[in-house]
Design an enzyme around this catalytic site. Structure first.
Site, short mmCIF file in Angstrom:
data_model
loop_
_atom_site.label_atom_id
_atom_site.label_comp_id
_atom_site.label_asym_id
_atom_site.label_seq_id
_atom_site.Cartn_x
_atom_site.Cartn_y
_atom_site.Cartn_z
N GLY A 130 0.84 -1.18 0.00
CA GLY A 130 0.00 0.00 0.00
C GLY A 130 0.88 1.23 0.00
N GLN B 168 3.27 10.00 0.71
CA GLN B 168 4.53 9.25 0.72
C GLN B 168 5.35 9.44 -0.56
OE1 GLN B 168 2.52 5.40 2.03
NE2 GLN B 168 4.47 5.30 3.16
N GLU C 47 -3.31 3.28 5.31
CA GLU C 47 -3.12 4.26 4.23
C GLU C 47 -4.01 5.49 4.42
OE1 GLU C 47 -0.53 3.81 2.75
OE2 GLU C 47 -0.28 1.65 2.97
N CYS D 299 6.12 0.40 7.52
CA CYS D 299 5.73 1.53 6.68
C CYS D 299 6.90 1.88 5.77
CB CYS D 299 5.37 2.73 7.56
SG CYS D 299 4.85 4.19 6.64
N LEU D 300 6.60 2.11 4.50
CA LEU D 300 7.66 2.45 3.56
C LEU D 300 8.35 3.76 3.94
CD1 LEU D 300 5.90 1.56 0.18
CD2 LEU D 300 7.59 0.19 1.42
#
Ligand code: ZN
Length: 175
Positions: free
Chosen positions: A61, A66, A146, A103-104
């Protein structure tokens, strides 16, 4: 919680052309993203870009903040097939679940987060057609993570601090 990135994970926090995901402590991650009132080709390109960046980063996601865009659009891919959601809103929820998240934008950090078990989400697709999904379990977890990004909320705000740990993110998929 405040995050102090250990030295051996600092290399994951690079933000450049080859590493386009915005990382903490960038302020764009803390802003409330703007509702999209008129979809344009720019949003189509943005969504395509988000899918590409998410896939490259092995994520499940991603939210527009981001990639540095403070607008209400997310991509979720609970079963690898990406779904683009514009102006997503949780209109109903039921139960709760606890599970591990990453989380990215906070690469290497993991911990348990409590989420609703089932959510009903209303949104629009990239062409502006209304969508309605009921999601449970993992998909529900991803969409809540998200949507939080669109409100400047990160999973570290909700994480059970006792469960927080660092590990090599290349070993698993992140939101
Ligand atoms: Zn995230």
């Amino acid at each position: 919680m405040d995050v102090v990135v250990p030295a051996e994970f600092e290399h994951l926090y690079v933000h450049d052309e080859d590493h386009p995901v915005v990382k903490i402590p960038s302020q764009v991650l803390r802003k409330t993203a703007t509702e999209i009132t008129k979809l344009s080709n720019r949003h189509k390109l943005l969504a395509e870009n988000m899918v590409r960046i998410m896939n490259k980063a092995n994520g499940v996601g991603i939210a527009a903040p981001q990639v540095g865009v403070s607008e209400r659009i997310i991509v979720i891919a609970p079963e690898r097939r990406p779904i683009v959601l514009v102006n997503p809103v949780i209109v109903k929820h039921e139960g709760s679940q606890v599970g591990e998240e990453g989380c990215l934008s906070i690469p290497g950090l993991y911990g348990d987060v409590e989420r609703f078990d089932t959510v009903e989400v209303e949104a629009y697709d990239i062409k502006g057609r209304p969508l309605n999904y009921e999601m449970s379990g993992y998909a529900a977890r991803i969409v809540q993570h998200e949507i939080d990004h669109l409100d400047g909320i990160l999973f570290i705000d909700k994480v059970d601090e006792k469960t927080v740990h660092w590990q090599d993110p290349n070993r698993e998929r992140d939101e």
